[in-house]
Design a protein around this motif. Sequence first.
Motif, PDB file in Angstrom:
ATOM      1  N   VAL A   1      39.105  94.584 122.534  1.00 24.47           N
ATOM      2  CA  VAL A   1      37.818  95.260 122.588  1.00 24.47           C
ATOM      3  C   VAL A   1      38.058  96.680 123.099  1.00 24.47           C
ATOM      4  O   VAL A   1      38.717  96.878 124.125  1.00 24.47           O
ATOM      5  N   ALA A   2      37.566  97.665 122.348  1.00 29.65           N
ATOM      6  CA  ALA A   2      37.778  99.065 122.710  1.00 29.65           C
ATOM      7  C   ALA A   2      37.137  99.383 124.059  1.00 29.65           C
ATOM      8  O   ALA A   2      36.111  98.803 124.431  1.00 29.65           O
ATOM      9  N   LYS A   3      37.750 100.303 124.776  1.00 35.93           N
ATOM     10  CA  LYS A   3      37.287 100.637 126.127  1.00 35.93           C
ATOM     11  C   LYS A   3      35.824 101.049 126.152  1.00 35.93           C
ATOM     12  O   LYS A   3      35.068 100.670 127.052  1.00 35.93           O
TER      13      LYS A   3
ATOM     14  N   GLY B   1      45.030 103.011 128.393  1.00 35.05           N
ATOM     15  CA  GLY B   1      43.655 102.786 128.807  1.00 35.05           C
ATOM     16  C   GLY B   1      42.656 102.738 127.672  1.00 35.05           C
ATOM     17  O   GLY B   1      41.479 103.069 127.856  1.00 35.05           O
ATOM     18  N   LEU B   2      43.089 102.281 126.479  1.00 33.97           N
ATOM     19  CA  LEU B   2      42.214 102.295 125.311  1.00 33.97           C
ATOM     20  C   LEU B   2      41.449 100.982 125.120  1.00 33.97           C
ATOM     21  O   LEU B   2      40.574 100.908 124.249  1.00 33.97           O
ATOM     22  N   PHE B   3      41.782  99.952 125.911  1.00 37.34           N
ATOM     23  CA  PHE B   3      41.122  98.662 125.790  1.00 37.34           C
ATOM     24  C   PHE B   3      40.351  98.332 127.068  1.00 37.34           C
ATOM     25  O   PHE B   3      40.579  98.942 128.113  1.00 37.34           O
ATOM     26  N   GLN B   4      39.483  97.348 126.981  1.00 36.46           N
ATOM     27  CA  GLN B   4      38.804  96.838 128.163  1.00 36.46           C
ATOM     28  C   GLN B   4      39.027  95.331 128.255  1.00 36.46           C
ATOM     29  O   GLN B   4      39.142  94.635 127.232  1.00 36.46           O
ATOM     30  N   PRO B   5      39.132  94.783 129.463  1.00 36.30           N
ATOM     31  CA  PRO B   5      39.339  93.339 129.610  1.00 36.30           C
ATOM     32  C   PRO B   5      38.066  92.566 129.277  1.00 36.30           C
ATOM     33  O   PRO B   5      36.955  93.052 129.504  1.00 36.30           O
ATOM     34  N   ILE B   6      38.258  91.381 128.714  1.00 34.43           N
ATOM     35  CA  ILE B   6      37.125  90.497 128.436  1.00 34.43           C
ATOM     36  C   ILE B   6      37.458  89.095 128.931  1.00 34.43           C
ATOM     37  O   ILE B   6      38.626  88.738 129.089  1.00 34.43           O
ATOM     38  N   LYS B   7      36.420  88.323 129.157  1.00 36.62           N
ATOM     39  CA  LYS B   7      36.587  86.923 129.525  1.00 36.62           C
ATOM     40  C   LYS B   7      35.929  86.063 128.448  1.00 36.62           C
ATOM     41  O   LYS B   7      34.786  86.305 128.069  1.00 36.62           O
TER      42      LYS B   7
ATOM     43  N   GLU C   1      38.921 110.622 120.245  1.00 41.77           N
ATOM     44  CA  GLU C   1      37.483 110.390 120.346  1.00 41.77           C
ATOM     45  C   GLU C   1      37.023 110.169 121.785  1.00 41.77           C
ATOM     46  O   GLU C   1      35.890 110.498 122.137  1.00 41.77           O
ATOM     47  N   GLY C   2      37.886 109.593 122.601  1.00 44.67           N
ATOM     48  CA  GLY C   2      37.533 109.350 123.997  1.00 44.67           C
ATOM     49  C   GLY C   2      36.285 108.501 124.136  1.00 44.67           C
ATOM     50  O   GLY C   2      36.061 107.552 123.399  1.00 44.67           O
ATOM     51  N   ALA C   3      35.427 108.869 125.086  1.00 47.79           N
ATOM     52  CA  ALA C   3      34.218 108.102 125.361  1.00 47.79           C
ATOM     53  C   ALA C   3      33.218 108.147 124.216  1.00 47.79           C
ATOM     54  O   ALA C   3      32.297 107.321 124.159  1.00 47.79           O
ATOM     55  N   ALA C   4      33.391 109.077 123.284  1.00 41.11           N
ATOM     56  CA  ALA C   4      32.483 109.177 122.140  1.00 41.11           C
ATOM     57  C   ALA C   4      32.876 108.240 120.999  1.00 41.11           C
ATOM     58  O   ALA C   4      32.185 108.169 119.988  1.00 41.11           O
ATOM     59  N   SER C   5      33.975 107.514 121.153  1.00 42.44           N
ATOM     60  CA  SER C   5      34.443 106.647 120.075  1.00 42.44           C
ATOM     61  C   SER C   5      33.430 105.553 119.760  1.00 42.44           C
ATOM     62  O   SER C   5      32.919 104.887 120.663  1.00 42.44           O
ATOM     63  N   PRO C   6      33.160 105.317 118.473  1.00 38.33           N
ATOM     64  CA  PRO C   6      32.255 104.230 118.100  1.00 38.33           C
ATOM     65  C   PRO C   6      32.962 102.878 118.008  1.00 38.33           C
ATOM     66  O   PRO C   6      32.311 101.854 117.790  1.00 38.33           O
ATOM     67  N   ALA C   7      34.292 102.859 118.163  1.00 37.81           N
ATOM     68  CA  ALA C   7      35.068 101.637 117.960  1.00 37.81           C
ATOM     69  C   ALA C   7      34.645 100.525 118.914  1.00 37.81           C
ATOM     70  O   ALA C   7      34.452 100.743 120.103  1.00 37.81           O
ATOM     71  N   ASP C   8      34.519  99.322 118.362  1.00 34.76           N
ATOM     72  CA  ASP C   8      34.220  98.138 119.167  1.00 34.76           C
ATOM     73  C   ASP C   8      35.425  97.212 119.274  1.00 34.76           C
ATOM     74  O   ASP C   8      35.742  96.716 120.344  1.00 34.76           O
ATOM     75  N   VAL C   9      36.100  96.973 118.139  1.00 34.08           N
ATOM     76  CA  VAL C   9      37.276  96.107 118.117  1.00 34.08           C
ATOM     77  C   VAL C   9      38.426  96.847 117.452  1.00 34.08           C
ATOM     78  O   VAL C   9      38.232  97.554 116.455  1.00 34.08           O
ATOM     79  N   ILE C  10      39.624  96.673 118.009  1.00 35.43           N
ATOM     80  CA  ILE C  10      40.836  97.291 117.480  1.00 35.43           C
ATOM     81  C   ILE C  10      41.777  96.185 117.014  1.00 35.43           C
ATOM     82  O   ILE C  10      42.103  95.268 117.781  1.00 35.43           O
ATOM     83  N   LEU C  11      42.228  96.252 115.756  1.00 33.95           N
ATOM     84  CA  LEU C  11      43.231  95.325 115.226  1.00 33.95           C
ATOM     85  C   LEU C  11      44.537  96.080 115.023  1.00 33.95           C
ATOM     86  O   LEU C  11      44.583  97.048 114.266  1.00 33.95           O
TER      87      LEU C  11
ATOM     88  N   LEU D   1      50.286  97.084 120.716  1.00 33.62           N
ATOM     89  CA  LEU D   1      49.136  96.721 121.538  1.00 33.62           C
ATOM     90  C   LEU D   1      49.382  97.119 122.989  1.00 33.62           C
ATOM     91  O   LEU D   1      48.488  97.634 123.668  1.00 33.62           O
ATOM     92  N   ALA D   2      50.599  96.872 123.462  1.00 33.17           N
ATOM     93  CA  ALA D   2      50.922  97.183 124.852  1.00 33.17           C
ATOM     94  C   ALA D   2      50.856  98.679 125.125  1.00 33.17           C
ATOM     95  O   ALA D   2      50.376  99.113 126.178  1.00 33.17           O
ATOM     96  N   VAL D   3      51.338  99.478 124.173  1.00 27.83           N
ATOM     97  CA  VAL D   3      51.294 100.934 124.341  1.00 27.83           C
ATOM     98  C   VAL D   3      49.848 101.416 124.417  1.00 27.83           C
ATOM     99  O   VAL D   3      49.480 102.210 125.294  1.00 27.83           O
ATOM    100  N   ALA D   4      49.015 100.928 123.488  1.00 28.20           N
ATOM    101  CA  ALA D   4      47.603 101.328 123.496  1.00 28.20           C
ATOM    102  C   ALA D   4      46.922 100.879 124.781  1.00 28.20           C
ATOM    103  O   ALA D   4      46.106 101.610 125.355  1.00 28.20           O
ATOM    104  N   ASP D   5      47.263  99.697 125.243  1.00 24.28           N
ATOM    105  CA  ASP D   5      46.687  99.167 126.483  1.00 24.28           C
ATOM    106  C   ASP D   5      47.091 100.035 127.668  1.00 24.28           C
ATOM    107  O   ASP D   5      46.265 100.355 128.547  1.00 24.28           O
TER     108      ASP D   5
END
Length: 350
Positions: free
Chosen positions: A269-271, A97-103, A73-83, A90-94
Motif C-alpha cells: 500500500v502506497a505511503k 519510505g514509499l510504503f505504509q504498514p497495514i494489518k 510525486e511525493g505526497a501528491a501521488s494518487p497511487a494506492d497499491v504498488i505491484l 520491494l525492499a529498496v522502495a520500502d
Amino acid sequence: MNRYSKLSMLAIAVAAATMGVSAQAQDKVLNLYSARHYQTDEVMYDTFTRTTGIKINRVDADDAGIVARLRAEGAASPADVILLVDAARLAVADSQGLFQPIKSAKLDAAIPANLRAAATPDGVTWTGFSTRARVIVYDPARVKAEDVATYEQLADPKLKGMVCTRSGSHPYNLSLFATVVERLGDQKGEAWLKGVVDNMARAPKGGDTDQIKGVASGECAVAVTNTYYVARLIKSDKAEDQAVMNKVRVSFPNQGTSGTHVNIAGAAVAKYAKNRDNAIQFMEFLSSPFAQDYFANGNNEFPAVKGLKIDNPAISKMGGDNFKAETVPLGVVAKNMTKVQQMMDRVGYK
C-alpha cells in the motif's frame, strides 16, 4: 424563513449532496501502479471490479520507473497499491519510505511470514503474492546431476570455466546471493561468491534466457535462472526453443538441506494512499484462490498462499510440482543487499 434563507439552505444541501457523491465515488476507486504486464492479470482486475464495484485505474511501468515516479510525486501521488517484481526491489522502495504498514488477518492467515516484509507493531509493509524458484540449468553431457545439486557447488573447482550468469547486481541474483550469505555467514558467503567468479565461463551478461541458451550452445555448462524463463521455452512452439530444452536439464538446488531459493512478485500500500481501505481489500483479494491462479499462471510462477497448488504442465515437466522451498524470510534477506553488493565488488563479480 425568507426566500434568501431558503436558497442558502438549498445551496448547502446541494453542496452536501455533491460532497457525498464525490466521497462515494472516491470510495469506489483504486489507483494501481504495476510493474506486471501480463494479459491474464486483466481478468483478475476485471473480476475484482465486478465483485466489489471498485474501479481500478492502472499505471504500467517497469519497477525502476514506478519507484522514480513515486519519489517525484511525493505526497501528491494518487497511487494506492504498488505491484513490483522481486523482493530486492520491494525492499529498496520500502527503505525509501514509499510504503505504509497495514494489518490484515486475512493476509496473515494466507501468506507465509517468510514471503512478507518483517512485521512491526504497525503491521507489514509489503507482501508476496506469487513465487518463482531460482534453479540451476546444466548440460547433462558435461555435468552430472549430483555436481549441481546445491548452490554451494557453483563455487566448486570441479566446475572451473563452466558457469554462466547474468549480472551479479541484478535483483534476481542479488536476492539469491543475499540468501546464501544469510545461511553461510559473511566470511563463508564471500568466499562462496569468489568461488563462483573463479568458475565463470565468461563475464556475466544477458538475461536469464541467454544463460539457458548459453548452456545449450556449449558456451557454458551450468547457469542460474528463474523457473518462469524455463517454462516459457518449454511452452514455446519455436523449433529452436525446443532444441534448447532438449539439451539442458533443470536442478532444484538444496533439496536435501535448506531448500531452493524462491523470490516473489509482491504488492504494498502506497505511503500516501487516498483509498487505503480499497487498497487493503485489493491486497486481500490477491490472496484468494481465484486471483492466485491468475497471479501465478500469468507468468508461469507458483502461488504464494499456503498449501495452494496451481496446475501448470510446463512447471510439472521441469520437476517443480513438489520441490522443497527455502524458508529464510525475504524481509531478512532484503537487509543483506547492500552488504552483499559490497562483497561482490570485492571479489570482482560484475
